[in-house]
Enzyme design. Structure first.
Site, PDB file in Angstrom:
ATOM      1  N   PRO A 188       0.604  -1.099  -0.350  1.00 10.10           N
ATOM      2  CA  PRO A 188      -0.306   0.088  -0.165  1.00 10.10           C
ATOM      3  C   PRO A 188       1.006   1.339  -0.154  1.00 10.10           C
ATOM      4  O   PRO A 188       1.502   1.165   0.660  1.00 10.10           O
ATOM      5  CB  PRO A 188      -0.877  -0.058   1.460  1.00 10.10           C
ATOM      6  CG  PRO A 188      -0.690  -1.365   1.626  1.00 10.10           C
ATOM      7  CD  PRO A 188       0.479  -2.243   0.837  1.00 10.10           C
ATOM      8  N   GLU A 189       0.935   1.966  -1.045  1.00  6.94           N
ATOM      9  CA  GLU A 189       1.099   3.564  -0.588  1.00  6.94           C
ATOM     10  C   GLU A 189      -0.067   4.430  -0.138  1.00  6.94           C
ATOM     11  O   GLU A 189      -0.562   3.783   0.113  1.00  6.94           O
ATOM     12  CB  GLU A 189       1.716   4.096  -2.424  1.00  6.94           C
ATOM     13  CG  GLU A 189       2.241   2.647  -2.864  1.00  6.94           C
ATOM     14  CD  GLU A 189       2.791   2.958  -4.249  1.00  6.94           C
ATOM     15  OE1 GLU A 189       2.740   4.518  -5.439  1.00  6.94           O
ATOM     16  OE2 GLU A 189       2.527   2.066  -5.660  1.00  6.94           O
ATOM     17  N   ARG A 246       0.103 -12.451   4.620  1.00  6.71           N
ATOM     18  CA  ARG A 246       1.384 -13.139   4.699  1.00  6.71           C
ATOM     19  C   ARG A 246       3.085 -12.697   6.178  1.00  6.71           C
ATOM     20  O   ARG A 246       4.013 -12.408   5.604  1.00  6.71           O
ATOM     21  CB  ARG A 246       2.150 -12.825   3.160  1.00  6.71           C
ATOM     22  CG  ARG A 246       1.633 -13.779   2.769  1.00  6.71           C
ATOM     23  CD  ARG A 246       1.464 -14.075   0.756  1.00  6.71           C
ATOM     24  NE  ARG A 246       3.442 -13.824   0.990  1.00  6.71           N
ATOM     25  CZ  ARG A 246       3.702 -13.237  -0.607  1.00  6.71           C
ATOM     26  NH1 ARG A 246       2.392 -12.623  -1.086  1.00  6.71           N
ATOM     27  NH2 ARG A 246       4.604 -13.152  -0.348  1.00  6.71           N
TER      28      ARG A 246
END
Ligand SMILES: [Zn+2]
Length: 275
Positions: free
Chosen positions: A2-3, A114
């Site tokens: 995510p940016e 993850r």
């Protein structure tokens, strides 16, 4: 990963539901996401601590607590931050990393399939040195063309790498670097310190525009990113180059090229439009 627009979306969704709430009976299910904080100190600090403010710095969510500590969450590729107003189902409990009650049956959850994300707990001095190491926020009102140019002139790196360098500018990653460079018509492999003033001006404008538009679309969902209310973003339908290698350029029809030679990440560009 995510940016800026994705984390901004999460933070805007969470802020009204977390601010002013007291964290109750926090539980940590996996300690491998912790960075420089022990399970014991994290849980002791969170317990009965009130969330004063939920904000974003670069690509990280920042929960400022009444104790003065800050819980920093870097969600990573597969991380989600959510508030549930009801009990979690067994399926929702899978992959939960951190969970805390908020009272009135509500629960704050950080889930990460993850576990590529990171949790940090910083006191006030540690926070100040942490945030000082990160570059300016590109959407800050005072981040004007001159400030942008001054950052990029500091480095001989390829301009795409410079855009993604968190020490130079905060929050831009691979998706939005690719998009801004296309929109500005700038070749991603060019040296940052050699861009002409008009190329810098276009790039400054397009970095801010693409981030603003992506926030309005609630971010880009390719796989696991979800907003703070569990929904998908919508900006994946508005991308010009990212993920479109081999497809025609939206501007001139030339087949878009993808290279990994700039920074080992996928860089997709139009050799005709970007010079
Ligand atoms: Zn083109």
């Amino acid at each position: 990963m995510p940016e800026l627009p994705e984390v901004e979306t999460i933070v805007r969704d969470l802020a009204p539901r977390l601010t002013g709430r007291t964290l109750q009976a926090p539980r940590l299910f996996h300690a491998d996401v912790l960075y420089r904080v022990s399970r014991r100190r994290l849980l002791a600090t969170l317990a009965r601590n009130r969330v004063e403010e939920v904000s974003r710095r670069a690509k990280h969510a920042v929960l400022r607590l009444a104790s003065g500590d800050r819980l920093i969450i870097q969600p990573g590729m597969t991380g989600n931050l959510l508030v549930y107003d009801r009990r979690l189902t067994p399926a929702e409990r899978r992959y939960v990393v951190l969970l805390a009650g908020l009272g009135k049956g509500a629960t704050f959850v950080y889930r990460d399939v993850r576990r590529l994300g990171t949790l940090l707990l910083l006191d006030e001095p540690a926070w100040r040195s942490y945030t000082a190491r990160i570059g300016p926020e590109p959407l800050a009102p005072d981040f004007d063309g001159a400030a942008f140019a001054a950052r990029l002139r500091r480095t001989r790196q390829a301009v795409k790498k410079a855009l993604m360098d968190q020490h130079l500018i905060a929050g831009v990653g691979n998706i939005y670097a690719n998009e801004a460079l296309f929109r500005a018509g700038v070749d991603p492999s060019r040296r940052a310190d050699r861009l002409e003033p008009d190329a810098l001006a276009r790039l400054h404008r397009e970095v801010r525009a693409v981030l603003t538009e992506a926030i309005a679309s609630k971010g880009t969902t390719f796989r696991d990113y979800r907003t703070g209310t569990g929904r998908r973003g919508g900006f994946q339908f508005r991308l010009h180059v990212y993920g479109r290698g081999g497809e025609p350029c939206t501007r001139c029809g030339t087949i878009l090229q993808t290279t990994h030679t700039i920074d080992a990440r996928a860089t997709t560009f139009c050799w005709r439009c970007q010079t």
